[in-house]
Structures are given as structure tokens and as C-alpha cells.
Design a protein around this motif. Structure first.
Motif, short mmCIF file in Angstrom:
data_model
loop_
_atom_site.label_atom_id
_atom_site.label_comp_id
_atom_site.label_asym_id
_atom_site.label_seq_id
_atom_site.Cartn_x
_atom_site.Cartn_y
_atom_site.Cartn_z
N HIS A 1 12.26 24.16 -27.44
CA HIS A 1 11.67 23.36 -26.38
C HIS A 1 12.32 23.72 -25.04
O HIS A 1 13.49 24.09 -24.99
N GLU B 1 3.30 9.69 -34.18
CA GLU B 1 1.83 9.61 -34.23
C GLU B 1 1.34 8.29 -33.65
O GLU B 1 0.38 8.27 -32.86
N LYS C 1 4.80 13.86 -28.77
CA LYS C 1 5.38 14.98 -29.52
C LYS C 1 6.86 14.72 -29.77
O LYS C 1 7.47 13.83 -29.15
#
Length: 243
Positions: free
Chosen positions: A15, A173, A178
């Protein structure tokens, strides 16, 4: 110190940054000072049933669903799975034993950090292995306005409990985010394993009797000795997260 831990996490997962939108909280031992009661209830009920689970070992299983904990102990002693009926019976007895204790108080520092999170426009998400309606009902009383039901993951929602990443993946979710848009706050080794396996930056708070190294060995990205310490360092952590 925080920058190094964040940098390691980012490099490991590929990331570029952590863009914080939500904080995923375990419940027992993080929001509530309830683990001593759980450990005592597990020990007493298991002994009554001829099964052996010490109070100390109960902390190692913290975060598992009750069914999984019962089955691990039963398999260890008898070399086979406990029947669903026996699991249900033992868990009901354990819940009743737990409820004999006074209502557990908020973990010092938990209310303060939740207020900061809310004020910053972040979403608090509950991710617990608990299936006890009594404790879940106390959330609204002890943390008014903090947790929405649609932002809770409990034992009723998952097929696989911690240390499987499913509970934390479900938390992401439910929040519509994310892995690099959240952080996890956990106090149990298997909870830390679950957060790490879900690919989320995972903070351990050592609120129980376990050696701190156990939480680091489970993969915690950062370790604090208490929720109060996390609360006191929250602003510094926030600064380190800013890309």
C-alpha cells in the motif's frame, strides 16, 4: 516509533498509505473489562463438566466463538468433537455463570478514544466473537451513540471465528472500506492473528495477564500496555498515519 511500524505494514502489503476511515474494535478486554469474568466462568463450568480449562488458558482462547473453545477442550480430552447439543448446553451454562458477576465496566480509556474517533468523522466497528445477547445489549448503555447495529460483527454473523480473518473482513465489508482504510484494536492473540490475516494494520492493547511478547508474536503492528495508553497516544498515531 509509529512511523517505522506503519512503514513496515505498507511495504509488506504494497500500500502507498493508510487512509483511515474506520476503527475496528474487539469488545471483551478492549471496550469492557470483562475478561476476568469470562475466564472465571469458563474455568468453573468446564470443571463442573469434567473438562479442564484454566483461567490463564481462557485468555489464550479469547476471541474464539464459544463453540470453538468448547470443541478444542473436548477434542483434547476425548479425541473427538463435542456434539452440537453438548456445545449448546455448556455455552448456555457458561453464559449463566458469566451473568452472575457484576456488570463489567468500561475499559479505562475506551470511552475517551471512541469520542475522539467519532469527532474525527471515523466509523467505529465492533468485531467480537461474543454470542451473548446480554453483553451486546450493554453496548448501547455504556457507549451511547457509538455503535450502529449494521456496523457490528458478532458470533451470529460469521461461519469462521477468529483467528480466521472472516470477522474482520466482514467488518470491512459492512463499513464499505478496504483493508488500508482501517485499523484494528485487539487484546487477544487470536484476535491479533485475525486482524493481521485480514491485511489490516493491527494494534494490540495488553489489558490481560499475557506476556506482551505473545501479542507481538501473533503479528501485532503496534503494542500498547493499555487502552488508556492508546488513547493518550492517539493524536501522535494520527499524525504518523497522515501521508
Amino acid at each position: 516509533m509509529f512511523e517505522v511500524a506503519i512503514s513496515r505494514y505498507l511495504k509488506h502489503h504494497g500500500h502507498s498509505d493508510i487512509r483511515l476511515k474506520a476503527v475496528l474494535f474487539d469488545m471483551d478486554g478492549v471496550l469492557f473489562n470483562s475478561m476476568p469474568y469470562h475466564a472465571d466462568a469458563w474455568h468453573k463450568v468446564m470443571e463442573r463438566r469434567g473438562l479442564h480449562l484454566s483461567r490463564e488458558e481462557a485468555y489464550m482462547h479469547e476471541g474464539r466463538t464459544g463453540a470453538a473453545t468448547i470443541n478444542i477442550v473436548y477434542q483434547r480430552q476425548y479425541g473427538q468433537d463435542a456434539t452440537p447439543e453438548l456445545i449448546e448446553s455448556i455455552y448456555a451454562e457458561k453464559s449463566a455463570e458469566f451473568n452472575k458477576h457484576p456488570e463489567p465496566g468500561r475499559m479505562p480509556g475506551s470511552w475517551e478514544i471512541l469520542q475522539k474517533i467519532k469527532a474525527e468523522g471515523l466509523t467505529p466497528i465492533l468485531v467480537t466473537g461474543s454470542g451473548q445477547h446480554s453483553l451486546l445489549d450493554r453496548l448501547a448503555h455504556n457507549f451511547p451513540g457509538m455503535f450502529q447495529r449494521e456496523h457490528m460483527v458478532t458470533a451470529f454473523d460469521v461461519r469462521y471465528g477468529k483467528p480466521n480473518p472472516e470477522p474482520y473482513l466482514m467488518g470491512l465489508e459492512k463499513a464499505g472500506i478496504k483493508a488500508n482504510e482501517a485499523i484494528v484494536v485487539e487484546n487477544a492473540p487470536i484476535g491479533v492473528q485475525a486482524g493481521v490475516a485480514a491485511g489490516i494494520f493491527t494494534i494490540a492493547v495488553n489489558t490481560g495477564p499475557l506476556d506482551a511478547q505473545v501479542l507481538l508474536d501473533a503479528g501485532a503492528n503496534l503494542l500498547f500496555p493499555s487502552m488508556q495508553a492508546l488513547n493518550e497516544n492517539w493524536e501522535k498515531l494520527q499524525q504518523a498515519l497522515i501521508p
